[in-house]
Design a protein around this motif. Structure first.
Motif, mmCIF file in Angstrom:
data_model
loop_
_atom_site.group_PDB
_atom_site.id
_atom_site.type_symbol
_atom_site.label_atom_id
_atom_site.label_comp_id
_atom_site.label_asym_id
_atom_site.label_seq_id
_atom_site.Cartn_x
_atom_site.Cartn_y
_atom_site.Cartn_z
ATOM 1 N N ARG A 4 166.686 -27.249 108.003
ATOM 2 C CA ARG A 4 165.539 -27.715 108.788
ATOM 3 C C ARG A 4 164.265 -27.529 107.978
ATOM 4 O O ARG A 4 163.656 -26.461 107.965
ATOM 5 C CB ARG A 4 165.472 -26.964 110.117
ATOM 6 C CG ARG A 4 166.622 -27.290 111.042
ATOM 7 C CD ARG A 4 166.537 -26.541 112.347
ATOM 8 N NE ARG A 4 165.371 -26.958 113.120
ATOM 9 C CZ ARG A 4 165.118 -26.508 114.357
ATOM 10 N NH1 ARG A 4 165.940 -25.658 114.927
ATOM 11 N NH2 ARG A 4 164.061 -26.917 115.006
ATOM 12 N N THR A 6 161.417 -28.553 108.544
ATOM 13 C CA THR A 6 160.241 -28.269 109.367
ATOM 14 C C THR A 6 160.056 -26.766 109.603
ATOM 15 O O THR A 6 158.991 -26.343 110.050
ATOM 16 C CB THR A 6 160.352 -28.984 110.724
ATOM 17 O OG1 THR A 6 161.609 -28.639 111.341
ATOM 18 C CG2 THR A 6 160.268 -30.486 110.548
ATOM 19 N N GLU A 7 161.091 -25.970 109.318
ATOM 20 C CA GLU A 7 161.016 -24.520 109.501
ATOM 21 C C GLU A 7 160.712 -23.799 108.181
ATOM 22 O O GLU A 7 160.520 -22.581 108.168
ATOM 23 C CB GLU A 7 162.334 -23.986 110.065
ATOM 24 C CG GLU A 7 162.710 -24.534 111.431
ATOM 25 C CD GLU A 7 161.832 -23.983 112.543
ATOM 26 O OE1 GLU A 7 161.179 -22.939 112.330
ATOM 27 O OE2 GLU A 7 161.793 -24.606 113.623
ATOM 28 N N SER A 139 163.258 -32.063 114.642
ATOM 29 C CA SER A 139 164.376 -31.465 113.914
ATOM 30 C C SER A 139 165.554 -32.412 113.784
ATOM 31 O O SER A 139 166.411 -32.254 112.919
ATOM 32 C CB SER A 139 164.851 -30.198 114.625
ATOM 33 O OG SER A 139 165.455 -30.520 115.877
ATOM 34 N N SER A 188 154.485 -22.573 110.226
ATOM 35 C CA SER A 188 155.916 -22.866 110.123
ATOM 36 C C SER A 188 156.555 -23.163 111.474
ATOM 37 O O SER A 188 156.431 -22.373 112.411
ATOM 38 C CB SER A 188 156.646 -21.686 109.475
ATOM 39 O OG SER A 188 156.160 -21.450 108.177
ATOM 40 N N GLY A 189 157.214 -24.320 111.549
ATOM 41 C CA GLY A 189 157.929 -24.706 112.755
ATOM 42 C C GLY A 189 157.069 -25.350 113.822
ATOM 43 O O GLY A 189 157.593 -25.800 114.843
ATOM 44 N N THR A 191 155.842 -28.180 114.975
ATOM 45 C CA THR A 191 155.993 -29.609 114.709
ATOM 46 C C THR A 191 155.035 -30.481 115.511
ATOM 47 O O THR A 191 155.075 -31.699 115.387
ATOM 48 C CB THR A 191 157.447 -30.049 114.976
ATOM 49 O OG1 THR A 191 157.839 -29.632 116.291
ATOM 50 C CG2 THR A 191 158.382 -29.437 113.960
#
Length: 293
Positions: A4, A6-7, A139, A188-189, A191
């Protein structure tokens, strides 16, 4: 399963908590601009989505939006604008949002993990074979979005899957996959930031191209606008005047004859009767261009 992205950690994350506010804002803005640039590589996919969606609407079907959390909010924002901007009835563009209206006031994460909720929302939307669903998940593996995509495919609905992680489940499931590879977030994360920005830009592009393909945009004018307030009534009159060459008063008079509908008013202002204008627009599938010099 793809990692992932996005993380992952963004290069601008380091020291974000103690740098000067101006520098923090500059880093955040740079990341937002990079997210917009990421949409460029998705343009061919977005064109395919718009073609499928406009074809579905043209034949009387639906273009649904679906998502949970921040992705759902991006979908909802675009969906809600379609009736006013392009005159598309709301029942033709249903919104499937995890948690429904209650989640708009207090979003909770658990609703996006509930496949039964997704199944119920899909059944309530009344989608059928030939319709199109724009399904969003940053995700690409949100259970709510994936369950909707599976239900839609089983019903013969074309699934356009928008995700921000390469190789994700939603992209694999989708008939029309749209990768918006925005990478890590500065927070972080989160979105709602880069991923959400890219999703909203992509949806803006799709919905405007749908409007163009349906004949609801002519020379950049919203010719199928629903004029339900003073600002939009004035805009409608200015559109009629610009496209027909008449003055503002004559444009208002033409709109009065057509009940506020812009497209036939343009033709009425040019000398047609309301009935003839309606007939001409039926023959051209709602497009003004064939009737204007």
């Amino acid at each position: 399963m793809a990692e992932r992205s996005t993380e992952a950690r963004h290069r601008h994350s380091v020291g974000l908590h103690h740098i000067a506010p101006a520098e923090a804002l500059s880093r955040l803005l740079e990341a937002q601009m990079a997210a917009v640039q990421a949409v460029h590589t998705a343009l061919p996919a977005l064109e395919a989505v718009a073609e499928a969606a406009s074809a579905a609407l043209r034949r009387g079907g639906k273009m649904a939006y679906a998502g949970a959390g921040s992705s759902g909010l991006m979908a909802l924002a675009d969906c809600l604008e379609l009736p006013g901007t392009f005159g598309i009835p709301p029942d033709r563009t249903p919104m499937l949002f995890a948690g429904g209206a209650a989640a708009l006031l207090h979003m909770t994460g658990d609703v996006e993990d509930d496949p039964a909720l997704a199944a119920a929302d899909f059944a309530a939307a009344g989608l059928a074979a030939g319709d199109v669903m724009l399904c969003l998940s940053a995700s690409g593996r949100t259970p709510y979005a994936l369950e909707l995509a599976r239900a839609a495919k089983a019903a013969g609905v074309t699934v356009a899957g928008f995700a921000n992680v390469p190789g994700s489940d939603l992209l694999a499931l989708a008939d029309l996959p749209v990768l918006l590879d925005t990478g890590p977030e500065v927070v972080s994360g989160s979105t709602r930031m880069g991923a959400g920005t890219a999703q909203k830009v992509a949806l803006n592009l799709v919905s405007v191209l749908v409007g163009i393909r349906l004949g609801h945009v002519h020379d950049g004018f919203m010719v199928n606008v629903v004029a339900d307030n003073a600002k939009l009534k004035d805009r409608a009159a200015r559109i009629v005047a610009a496209l027909s060459g008449v003055d503002h008063a004559a444009a208002l008079a033409a709109l009065a004859v057509t009940g506020g509908a812009v497209k036939p008013a343009v033709l009425v202002a040019g000398g047609r009767s309301a009935a003839q204008a309606d007939e001409d627009l039926k023959r051209s599938a709602g497009h003004l261009a064939p009737h204007l010099g």
